[in-house]
Scaffold this motif. Structure first.
Motif, PDB file in Angstrom:
ATOM      1  N   GLY B 274       0.832  -1.206   0.000  1.00  0.00           N
ATOM      2  CA  GLY B 274       0.000   0.000   0.000  1.00  0.00           C
ATOM      3  C   GLY B 274       0.861   1.247   0.000  1.00  0.00           C
ATOM      4  N   ASN B 275       1.927   1.189   0.760  1.00  0.00           N
ATOM      5  CA  ASN B 275       2.841   2.322   0.859  1.00  0.00           C
ATOM      6  C   ASN B 275       3.513   2.614  -0.477  1.00  0.00           C
ATOM      7  OD1 ASN B 275       3.584   4.163   2.674  1.00  0.00           O
ATOM      8  ND2 ASN B 275       4.935   2.834   3.849  1.00  0.00           N
ATOM      9  N   PHE B 276       3.874   1.540  -1.178  1.00  0.00           N
ATOM     10  CA  PHE B 276       4.495   1.716  -2.495  1.00  0.00           C
ATOM     11  C   PHE B 276       3.541   2.424  -3.441  1.00  0.00           C
ATOM     12  CE2 PHE B 276       5.282   0.158  -6.817  1.00  0.00           C
ATOM     13  CZ  PHE B 276       6.552   0.659  -6.997  1.00  0.00           C
ATOM     14  N   PHE B 277       2.297   1.960  -3.455  1.00  0.00           N
ATOM     15  CA  PHE B 277       1.330   2.584  -4.365  1.00  0.00           C
ATOM     16  C   PHE B 277       1.030   4.016  -3.943  1.00  0.00           C
ATOM     17  CE2 PHE B 277       0.356  -1.938  -5.267  1.00  0.00           C
ATOM     18  CZ  PHE B 277       0.734  -1.902  -6.590  1.00  0.00           C
ATOM     19  N   LEU B 278       1.030   4.242  -2.636  1.00  0.00           N
ATOM     20  CA  LEU B 278       0.835   5.613  -2.140  1.00  0.00           C
ATOM     21  C   LEU B 278       1.936   6.523  -2.674  1.00  0.00           C
ATOM     22  CD1 LEU B 278      -0.572   7.557  -0.041  1.00  0.00           C
ATOM     23  CD2 LEU B 278       1.214   6.851   1.537  1.00  0.00           C
ATOM     24  N   THR B 279       3.199   6.080  -2.529  1.00  0.00           N
ATOM     25  CA  THR B 279       4.319   6.896  -2.996  1.00  0.00           C
ATOM     26  C   THR B 279       4.219   7.133  -4.495  1.00  0.00           C
ATOM     27  OG1 THR B 279       5.606   5.703  -1.355  1.00  0.00           O
ATOM     28  CG2 THR B 279       6.829   7.098  -2.870  1.00  0.00           C
ATOM     29  N   PHE B 280       3.974   6.057  -5.234  1.00  0.00           N
ATOM     30  CA  PHE B 280       3.859   6.161  -6.681  1.00  0.00           C
ATOM     31  C   PHE B 280       2.740   7.135  -7.045  1.00  0.00           C
ATOM     32  CE2 PHE B 280       5.664   2.993  -9.864  1.00  0.00           C
ATOM     33  CZ  PHE B 280       5.788   3.972 -10.835  1.00  0.00           C
ATOM     34  N   GLY B 281       1.614   6.999  -6.362  1.00  0.00           N
ATOM     35  CA  GLY B 281       0.447   7.842  -6.660  1.00  0.00           C
ATOM     36  C   GLY B 281       0.736   9.297  -6.401  1.00  0.00           C
ATOM     37  N   VAL B 282       1.329   9.591  -5.240  1.00  0.00           N
ATOM     38  CA  VAL B 282       1.611  10.995  -4.899  1.00  0.00           C
ATOM     39  C   VAL B 282       2.577  11.594  -5.919  1.00  0.00           C
ATOM     40  CG1 VAL B 282       2.754  12.471  -3.206  1.00  0.00           C
ATOM     41  CG2 VAL B 282       1.099  10.785  -2.453  1.00  0.00           C
ATOM     42  N   LEU B 283       3.609  10.825  -6.289  1.00  0.00           N
ATOM     43  CA  LEU B 283       4.591  11.352  -7.244  1.00  0.00           C
ATOM     44  C   LEU B 283       3.972  11.558  -8.623  1.00  0.00           C
ATOM     45  CD1 LEU B 283       7.768   9.357  -6.199  1.00  0.00           C
ATOM     46  CD2 LEU B 283       7.240  11.760  -5.778  1.00  0.00           C
ATOM     47  N   ALA B 284       3.114  10.627  -9.047  1.00  0.00           N
ATOM     48  CA  ALA B 284       2.460  10.775 -10.347  1.00  0.00           C
ATOM     49  C   ALA B 284       1.533  11.986 -10.324  1.00  0.00           C
ATOM     50  CB  ALA B 284       1.682   9.507 -10.684  1.00  0.00           C
ATOM     51  N   LEU B 285       0.836  12.168  -9.210  1.00  0.00           N
ATOM     52  CA  LEU B 285      -0.059  13.324  -9.081  1.00  0.00           C
ATOM     53  C   LEU B 285       0.732  14.626  -9.185  1.00  0.00           C
ATOM     54  CD1 LEU B 285      -3.066  14.017  -8.318  1.00  0.00           C
ATOM     55  CD2 LEU B 285      -2.205  14.342  -6.000  1.00  0.00           C
ATOM     56  N   MET B 286       1.850  14.672  -8.486  1.00  0.00           N
ATOM     57  CA  MET B 286       2.664  15.894  -8.536  1.00  0.00           C
ATOM     58  C   MET B 286       3.207  16.120  -9.946  1.00  0.00           C
ATOM     59  SD  MET B 286       4.723  15.528  -4.957  1.00  0.00           S
ATOM     60  CE  MET B 286       5.392  17.172  -4.863  1.00  0.00           C
ATOM     61  N   GLY B 287       3.697  15.033 -10.565  1.00  0.00           N
ATOM     62  CA  GLY B 287       4.252  15.155 -11.910  1.00  0.00           C
ATOM     63  C   GLY B 287       3.209  15.587 -12.923  1.00  0.00           C
ATOM     64  N   ALA B 288       1.958  15.187 -12.688  1.00  0.00           N
ATOM     65  CA  ALA B 288       0.916  15.488 -13.662  1.00  0.00           C
ATOM     66  C   ALA B 288       0.353  16.890 -13.497  1.00  0.00           C
ATOM     67  CB  ALA B 288      -0.210  14.461 -13.542  1.00  0.00           C
ATOM     68  N   THR B 289       0.430  17.446 -12.299  1.00  0.00           N
ATOM     69  CA  THR B 289      -0.279  18.719 -12.084  1.00  0.00           C
ATOM     70  C   THR B 289       0.643  19.893 -11.781  1.00  0.00           C
ATOM     71  OG1 THR B 289      -0.546  18.142  -9.765  1.00  0.00           O
ATOM     72  CG2 THR B 289      -2.374  17.620 -11.225  1.00  0.00           C
ATOM     73  N   MET B 290       1.841  19.636 -11.289  1.00  0.00           N
ATOM     74  CA  MET B 290       2.695  20.761 -10.889  1.00  0.00           C
ATOM     75  C   MET B 290       3.948  20.783 -11.761  1.00  0.00           C
ATOM     76  SD  MET B 290       2.226  19.774  -6.938  1.00  0.00           S
ATOM     77  CE  MET B 290       3.440  20.810  -6.159  1.00  0.00           C
ATOM     78  N   SER B 291       4.166  21.892 -12.437  1.00  0.00           N
ATOM     79  CA  SER B 291       5.324  21.964 -13.317  1.00  0.00           C
ATOM     80  C   SER B 291       6.587  22.094 -12.476  1.00  0.00           C
ATOM     81  CB  SER B 291       5.203  23.142 -14.263  1.00  0.00           C
ATOM     82  OG  SER B 291       5.339  24.338 -13.553  1.00  0.00           O
ATOM     83  N   ILE B 292       7.666  21.517 -12.976  1.00  0.00           N
ATOM     84  CA  ILE B 292       8.931  21.596 -12.247  1.00  0.00           C
ATOM     85  C   ILE B 292      10.072  21.728 -13.238  1.00  0.00           C
ATOM     86  CG2 ILE B 292       9.127  19.063 -12.099  1.00  0.00           C
ATOM     87  CD1 ILE B 292      10.475  19.564  -9.332  1.00  0.00           C
TER      88      ILE B 292
END
Lengths: 259, 571
Positions: B274-292
C-alpha cells in the motif's frame, strides 16, 4: 504637353519647379518622417488641465514648474511616456516614502493621465507614448525576445519575469500583469532603479519581441501549475508540503490501520 | 498413565497440487529459496507510522529508476551545438543550443508522456531527498543509531551523500542557464581548494569551464556510477536492518530482547505494498499537475547571463546560503597565489563540519555514555535532552542556511531589505543554533519532570474531597501499567567517572588528560538530568502518612504533598 514644353524656358519656370520640388519633399517628409516626440497634438486646453492637475498633485515634490526639488527629480524632458507609465500604474502620485514607489490602483483616470502627460511633454521634448502597433505582442518574435530578455532583463526580473530582489529593500517587480504599453514605456524611460534601454540599445522591434516573449509566458506552463515560476525554492517548498505532507498523512493512515 | 510413543516427525508435506504450488516447489527444490522466504515472511515489524519514512525513500528511488530509464531512452548527453527545429515552445524556436538541451525540449514536447515522466522524475528526486532527511531525523531523535546500528547509520549517511550527488548530476544534465550557473559555482568551489583546485577543475571539466565534456561525464555519473552505488548500499542497508531486527518504541512488554509487532506476511506485505502505491500515486499526481524545472524558461546555457532567483534544488540550498552569507572580503593573495577563503569556508569547510557532526555523533554519544549494551528499544526524544537539543540546533543551522539561500525570494515576498536579511541571518547562523539547543533542552527536561510528576501522583481528576477534619485534597487517578512503563523505563546516564590522575604510588597515569576531556564532554551531556522514578519512590508516593489509616478514601487518592516531599528526601 505642347503648351507645357513651350513654356519651359519661361522666366518663372525655375521658381515654379523649385516650389514644386519643395512641396514634394515636404510632403514626402510629412508622410515618411518618424513621428515627432509629441505624436498626438495636445491641445492647449489639455496642457492647461494638466498643469492644474500637476500643481494640485505633483508640485509638492517635483516643484511648481516641475523643475525638481531635493526630494524629487526634475520632470523637464522626461516625456509623455514616463508620465503615462508612472501615473497609469499608480506609482505616482506616490503613496508613501520607501525604498521605491509601489504600484497601486491608479489615482488618475485616463483623461487626467493624458492631460498630465501632455503638460509634462510640453515642458521639453522626451519619449512619446508608444502606439498600439509598437506594443502589439502578436507582431513580435518571442524567441528573439527571450534571447534579449535573458541577456538584458532576467538578472533582475527573473528568467520569465516573475520579479526579483534588488539591494536595500528595492525590487524588480513581476511583469506578469504589466500591460504591453507599460512594459515598453519602462524600457524606454527606465523608471526608479531600472536602466534606460533607449532605441539605439534595444530597437522598437526588439522591444516588441520582448513584449511577445512576456506575453507568451501568460499562457501558463506546459507542465501544470507554474508555482509562481520562482524556480527551485518554490519547487522544494512544495515537494515538502505536498509530497512529504501527503506521504506522511498516508503513512499515519496506513500505520493506524491495524491488522 | 500409560506410556505412548508419539511420532514427533511431522508428516511429509503433501505434494503441491496447484500450478503456483508446483512452480514454488520446483524452485525450492533447486534453490532452497523457501528458507529465505520463511525468514522474511516471519520478520516482525513494529507498528508506527514513522517507521515508513525510510520506505518512502526506497519507493521514490524505484520511481526514479523507472522514470529515469524512460528519460535515458530519449536524452542525448552531447554538448555539440544545433539550431532547435521544434515549434514548441515558441520562445525556443530557431535558438542555438546544445544537443543535450534540444533533446530535453524534444522529450518534453514531442515524446508522448515525456514531460510527465520528466516531472515525475524530478519530483521523485526532491521527495527522495526529503524522505531521506525525515528518516534520518526519526533515527537521530529516537537514538536508533546506537549499538548495534552505528554502521548502518554510516551506510545511511553515505546514501544521503550519494543522493545529493545523484540529484546534482541529474539537475545539471539539461544544460540550461540555471543548472549551468550551478556548475559554474561548482567550478568556483573546486578552484577555491588550495594548490590542487585549478588542476581539479581542469580535470573535471576537461579544460577551462564549461568545456565540451561535462554533460557527458555527468551523464555517466548520473545513470551508471551513482545509481549502482546507491543500489548496492540500499542492499547493505536493508540487509543490516533485517540482521539487527527492527527497533521499537518503548512500551509495556517491549525490551531489548524482543520485537513486538506483526509479521511481514501477510500484514506488513500489505502495508508495504500500500505504501508503495501511495508513494507512486503521490509522485504521479505531482508530476501530472505541478510543473517543475521548466528548462525552456531559463534557455540554453551560455556563461554570460544569470537570472534573478537562480537557486539549486532544495537539498543543495544550504550550500548556496552558506556562500551568500559569507562576506566577500576574505580573499587573500599570497606570493602571487590566491587563497579564496570567501569560497573555501562556506562551500567546503562549513558543509564539511556539518557532515562530520553527523558521521561521528553515534560514536561520540557511545563514548560519553560509556554504554556498551545493545539497544533495540528507542528513546523518547525528551529522555535524552542534549541529543535532542543538538539535533534541533543542527536543523536550525541547516534551515537558516537554506533561508539564506533563498534570501532574494524572502526579500520580495515579505518586502524586506535583502541586505538586512543577510545581516540578520549571518548573526542568526551563530546564535540561532545555540538558542535552539538551549530551548529544546529546557523543554525536554520540563517534559521529563512532568512525566515524573505524573508517575508519582497520577492524573488530575478534578475531584476535590474534604476530610472530616476540614482538610481538602484533590483526588488523583493513578496511571495504568502501560502509561507508567513508558515514563519510568529509560536510562538516565550520569557523567563518566574516570580513574584518578595518579596511581596509588603517585605516578602520573597515561591517558588521564584524554579521559578528562571525555569527562568534560560527558558532563555537558548528562550534568542536567531527570532520573526516572524508582519503585521505592513510587511506593513512598503512594503512601500518604496519616491518611493511610483512612481506609476507603485511600483507594481513591494517590497523591499528597506529604508523599511528594518524602520522595524528594529519598533522592
Amino acid at each position: 504637353m505642347k503648351a507645357l514644353a513651350a513654356r519651359r524656358h519661361h522666366r518663372a519656370a525655375p521658381v515654379v519647379l523649385l516650389l514644386l520640388a519643395l512641396l514634394v519633399t515636404g510632403g514626402v517628409y510629412a508622410v515618411l518622417a518618424p513621428s515627432p516626440a509629441q505624436a498626438e497634438t495636445a491641445s492647449t486646453a489639455d496642457i492647461e488641465t494638466g498643469k492644474k492637475l500637476f500643481q494640485a498633485n505633483c508640485a509638492t515634490c517635483h516643484g511648481p514648474n516641475a523643475e525638481g526639488t531635493a526630494e524629487a527629480p526634475s520632470l523637464v524632458g522626461v516625456g509623455a511616456a514616463a508620465v503615462d507609465f508612472q501615473v497609469s500604474t499608480g506609482r505616482m502620485p506616490m503613496q508613501m516614502n520607501g525604498p521605491q514607489a509601489m504600484a497601486k490602483p491608479p489615482q488618475m483616470d485616463e483623461e487626467q493621465t493624458a492631460a498630465l502627460a501632455a503638460y509634462v511633454a510640453s515642458l521639453g521634448a522626451g519619449p512619446a507614448i508608444p502606439t498600439d502597433e509598437q506594443v502589439d505582442p502578436a507582431l513580435g518574435d518571442p524567441a528573439h525576445g527571450m534571447a534579449l530578455f535573458r541577456t538584458n532583463c532576467s538578472m533582475c526580473h527573473n528568467a520569465v519575469g516573475a520579479g526579483g530582489a534588488l539591494s536595500e529593500g528595492k525590487w524588480a517587480p513581476p511583469l506578469t500583469d504589466v500591460s504591453p504599453r507599460n512594459i515598453y514605456q519602462a524600457m524606454l524611460t527606465g523608471p526608479q532603479s531600472m536602466p534606460v534601454f533607449n532605441d539605439a540599445n534595444i530597437t522598437p522591434e526588439d522591444k516588441r519581441d520582448i513584449i511577445a516573449f512576456l506575453d507568451e509566458q501568460r499562457d501558463g506552463s506546459a507542465g501544470g501549475i507554474s508555482l509562481g515560476s520562482l524556480g527551485p525554492v518554490s519547487e522544494g517548498l512544495w515537494a515538502w508540503v505536498v509530497g512529504l505532507g501527503l506521504l506522511i498523512a498516508g503513512a499515519v493512515w496506513i500505520g493506524a490501520k491495524s491488522s | 498413565m500409560s506410556t505412548t510413543t508419539t511420532d514427533t516427525k511431522r508428516p511429509a508435506a503433501a505434494a503441491p497440487k496447484t500450478a503456483a504450488g508446483k512452480a514454488a516447489d520446483y524452485l525450492d527444490q533447486r534453490t532452497s529459496v523457501g528458507v529465505a522466504v520463511k525468514e522474511f515472511a516471519r520478520k516482525i515489524f513494529p507498528d508506527h507510522w514513522s517507521f515508513m519514512l525510510g520506505e518512502f525513500a526506497l519507493y521514490s528511488f524505484v520511481v526514479l529508476l523507472i522514470s529515469g530509464v524512460f528519460l535515458a531512452l530519449f536524452f542525448q548527453p552531447s554538448m555539440a551545438l544545433v539550431y532547435y527545429e521544434g515549434e514548441n515552445p515558441a520562445s525556443m524556436h530557431g535558438e542555438l543550443m546544445s544537443i543535450a538541451f534540444a533533446s530535453t525540449l524534444d522529450l518534453s514536447f514531442e515524446v508522448r508522456g515525456g514531460l510527465l515522466m520528466r516531472q515525475i522524475h524530478h519530483w521523485a528526486a526532491l521527495v527522495f531527498m526529503a524522505s531521506i532527511v525525515t528518516h534520518m531525523m526519526r533515527v537521530f531523535f529516537t537514538g536508533a543509531f546506537r549499538k548495534p546500528r552505528e554502521l548502518n547509520w554510516l551506510v545511511g549517511m553515505l546514501l544521503m551523500i550519494l543522493g545529493l550527488l545523484a540529484g546534482f548530476s541529474g539537475y545539471s544534465l539539461p544544460d540550461d542557464v540555471l543548472s549551468g550557473n550551478g556548475l559554474r559555482i561548482t567550478d568556483g568551489v573546486v578552484k577555491s581548494i588550495p594548490i590542487i583546485g585549478s588542476y581539479m577543475s581542469y580535470f573535471i571539466f576537461g579544460g577551462e569551464f564549461p568545456g565540451e565534456h561535462i554533460i557527458a561525464r555527468l551523464f555517466t555519473v548520473h545513470i551508471l556510477l551513482v545509481p549502482a552505488l546507491i543500489l548496492a548500499l540500499i542492499g547493505l542497508h536493508l540487509f543490516l536492518m533485517v540482521l539487527h531486527k527492527h527497533t521499537q518504541f518503548p512500551g509495556g512488554g517491549r525490551t531489548d530482547k524482543n520485537v513486538v509487532g506483526y509479521p511481514l506476511f501477510p500484514v506488513y506485505a500489505a502495508k508495504m505494498g500500500g505504501n508503495f502505491f501511495l508513494t507512486f500515486g503521490v509522485l504521479a499526481l505531482m508530476g501530472a499537475t505541478m510543473s517543475i524545472n521548466n528548462v525552456w524558461n531559463y534557455g540554453p546555457y551560455d556563461p554570460s547571463p544569470v537570472g534573478a532567483g537562480a537557486q539549486p534544488d532544495w537539498y543543495m540550498l544550504f550550500l548556496e546560503g552558506s556562500l551568500r552569507l559569507m562576506p566577500g572580503q576574505t580573499e587573500y593573495v599570497i606570493a602571487g597565489y590566491t587563497l579564496s577563503l570567501n569560497v573555501l569556508i562556506p562551500a567546503v569547510i562549513i558543509p564539511g563540519l556539518l557532515f562530520t557532526f553527523l558521521f561521528v555523533y553515534p560514536f561520540v554519544e557511545a563514548k560519553v555514555t560509556g554504554d556498551t549494551r545493545e539497544h533495540h528499544v528507542l528513546d523518547r526524544p525528551r529522555n535524552v535532552p542534549v541529543r535532542t537539543g543538538l539535533g534541533v540546533a543542527f536543523l536550525t543551522a541547516f534551515i537558516i542556511l537554506a533561508v539564506a539561500g533563498s534570501n532574494d525570494l524572502v526579500a520580495t515576498h515579505f518586502q524586506m531589505s535583502l541586505n538586512a536579511i543577510t545581516w540578520a541571518l549571518r548573526i542568526l547562523f551563530f546564535v540561532g543554533p545555540v538558542i535552539a539547543f538551549w530551548i529544546t533542552k529546557r523543554i525536554c527536561l520540563g517534559l521529563q519532570r512532568k512525566d515524573r510528576e505524573l508517575v508519582l501522583h497520577g492524573h488530575e481528576s478534578g475531584r476535590i474531597v474534604r476530610f472530616a477534619n476540614g482538610e481538602y485534597i484533590e483526588v488523583h487517578t493513578p496511571l495504568d501499567d502501560q502509561e507508567r512503563w513508558l515514563r519510568v523505563n529509560y536510562d538516565a546516564y550520569k557523567p563518566l567517572e574516570i580513574a584518578p590522575a595518579t596511581d596509588a604510588r603517585g605516578v602520573k597515569r597515561k591517558g588521564y588528560k584524554a579521559d578528562k576531556r571525555w569527562q568534560r564532554l560527558s558532563k555537558f551531556f548528562f550534568e542536567d538530568r531527570v532520573e526516572p522514578v524508582t519503585p521505592s519512590e513510587l511506593a513512598a508516593a503512594h503512601s500518604h502518612g496519616e491518611h493511610d489509616s483512612l481506609g476507603s478514601v485511600h483507594e481513591q487518592h494517590d497523591a499528597l504533598p506529604a508523599g511528594a516531599s518524602s520522595t524528594e528526601q529519598e533522592r
